[in-house]
Design an enzyme around this catalytic site. Structure first.
Site, PDB file in Angstrom:
ATOM      1  N   LEU A 111      40.297  43.020  42.914  1.00 57.59           N
ATOM      2  CA  LEU A 111      41.128  42.318  42.582  1.00 57.59           C
ATOM      3  C   LEU A 111      41.774  42.520  41.232  1.00 57.59           C
ATOM      4  O   LEU A 111      41.052  42.686  40.186  1.00 57.59           O
ATOM      5  CB  LEU A 111      40.425  40.696  42.627  1.00 57.59           C
ATOM      6  CG  LEU A 111      39.931  40.085  43.739  1.00 57.59           C
ATOM      7  CD1 LEU A 111      39.139  38.736  43.578  1.00 57.59           C
ATOM      8  CD2 LEU A 111      40.861  39.744  44.842  1.00 57.59           C
ATOM      9  N   ASP A 112      43.106  42.266  41.285  1.00 54.14           N
ATOM     10  CA  ASP A 112      43.769  42.475  39.901  1.00 54.14           C
ATOM     11  C   ASP A 112      43.273  41.770  38.990  1.00 54.14           C
ATOM     12  O   ASP A 112      42.929  40.556  39.338  1.00 54.14           O
ATOM     13  CB  ASP A 112      45.424  42.589  40.004  1.00 54.14           C
ATOM     14  CG  ASP A 112      45.939  41.531  40.467  1.00 54.14           C
ATOM     15  OD1 ASP A 112      46.004  40.460  39.413  1.00 54.14           O
ATOM     16  OD2 ASP A 112      46.502  41.089  41.507  1.00 54.14           O
ATOM     17  N   ALA A 113      43.655  42.265  37.742  1.00 55.35           N
ATOM     18  CA  ALA A 113      42.853  41.322  36.697  1.00 55.35           C
ATOM     19  C   ALA A 113      43.317  39.620  36.665  1.00 55.35           C
ATOM     20  O   ALA A 113      42.711  38.993  36.090  1.00 55.35           O
ATOM     21  CB  ALA A 113      43.460  41.992  35.273  1.00 55.35           C
TER      22      ALA A 113
END
Length: 256
Positions: A111-113
Site C-alpha cells: 500500500l503506498d505511504a
C-alpha cells in the site's frame, strides 16, 4: 498418505485435535462422517495416519493449517508508513508492527505511504505469491474519498475501463457510497484484482476525481473489520483456513 495399517505418521484425529479443529472425540466423528479429506481424498477410517509435514488436510472443504511454523498477521497500516520492512530513506516502515512475533514476517504486496488499511504479513512465501500475483485474481476492496461529485455515469466508466499510461484497466466492481452536492466530495467503493502501483489513485484521477483519502478494507477473504489503524493481530483459525484454501485451489489450477 501412509497406509491405514502403517505405524508411521500420526493418527489423523490427533493431527486435527493438535491443529485446533476440534477435540479428538469430535475429530473422530468428523472422520467417520466423511467430512475430512487428506490430499483431496475422503478418509473415513479412524486408524489412518498421515505425515503432517507433507500431507494436506481439509475439513468440509476448508484447509487446515498443520505447519505451525507459518505465521499469518493482519495489519491496519496507518498513513505515513511505507510498505517495507526496511526503508533505505529512513521513513517509518513496518518493523514496528512485527516486534511481538519471533518469525521474520514480510508484507504481501504494498500500500503506498498515504494509503491506509489491510495489509497481510506472513512468512508463508507460497501463500504470499498467490495473494499478490494478479493472475490468481484475488480481489481487493478500497474505499476512496475523492474530490468532486461522482455521478453514476462516472461509475459506469470505471466499470467499462479507462486508459492509463501502462495500459487499460477496469474495476471488477464499483459503487457510489455517497456524493455531496455542497462540495464535500464523494465516497466510492472499488473492487480490483490488479496489482499495479497506485492503481486506484490513477483511475480516479483519470475520471476527474482525485483521491483525498484511500483505505483498503478487504483483501481476498479477509475483512479489516474494527481493527484500529496502527494495530496488528494474528488471523483467526477461520481466516487462516480461508487463505490456505485459496492458496491450495490456486496451486491446483496451476497443475491443471
Amino acid at each position: 498418505m501412509t497406509d491405514a495399517e502403517s505405524t508411521e505418521g500420526v493418527r489423523l484425529q490427533k493431527v486435527l485435535a493438535n491443529a485446533g479443529v476440534a477435540s479428538r472425540r469430535v475429530a473422530e466423528q468428523l472422520i467417520v462422517e466423511g467430512r475430512v479429506r487428506v490430499n483431496g481424498k475422503v478418509v473415513t477410517e479412524l486408524g489412518s495416519r498421515i505425515d503432517p509435514e507433507n500431507d494436506l488436510v481439509d475439513v468440509d472443504g476448508t484447509a487446515v493449517q498443520l505447519d505451525q511454523s507459518k505465521r499469518y498477521v493482519m495489519l491496519n497500516k496507518p498513513t505515513g508508513v511505507v510498505s517495507s520492512m526496511k526503508d533505505d530513506r529512513g521513513r517509518p516502515d513496518l518493523r514496528r508492527f512485527t516486534k511481538e512475533w519471533p518469525e521474520r514476517l514480510y508484507n504481501v504486496g504494498r500500500l503506498d505511504a498515504e494509503t491506509s488499511g489491510l495489509l497481510v504479513l506472513t512468512n508463508d512465501g507460497e501463500l504470499a505469491h498467490v495473494l499478490a500475483h494478479p493472475s490468481f485474481g484475488v480481489t481487493k476492496v478500497y474505499i476512496a474519498k475523492v474530490d468532486g461529485r461522482v455521478t453514476p455515469q462516472t461509475i459506469q466508466r470505471l466499470l467499462r475501463g479507462v486508459d492509463l499510461e501502462d495500459g487499460p484497466i477496469s474495476a471488477d466492481k464499483a459503487r457510489l457510497l455517497s456524493s455531496s452536492t455542497e462540495g464535500g466530495g464523494s465516497l466510492v467503493e472499488l473492487t480490483l484484482h490488479s496489482g499495479r502501483n497506485r492503481i486506484v489513485r490513477r483511475m480516479m484521477a483519470e475520471v476527474g476525481h482525485p483521491v483525498v483519502e484511500l483505505v483498503r478494507r478487504q483483501f481476498g477473504p479477509l475483512h479489516l473489520g474494527t481493527l484500529p489503524a496502527g494495530r496488528a493481530r494474528e488471523l483467526t483459525k477461520v481466516e487462516r483456513g480461508a487463505l490456505l484454501t485459496l492458496s491450495r485451489q490456486a496451486a491446483g489450477q496451476q497443475e491443471e
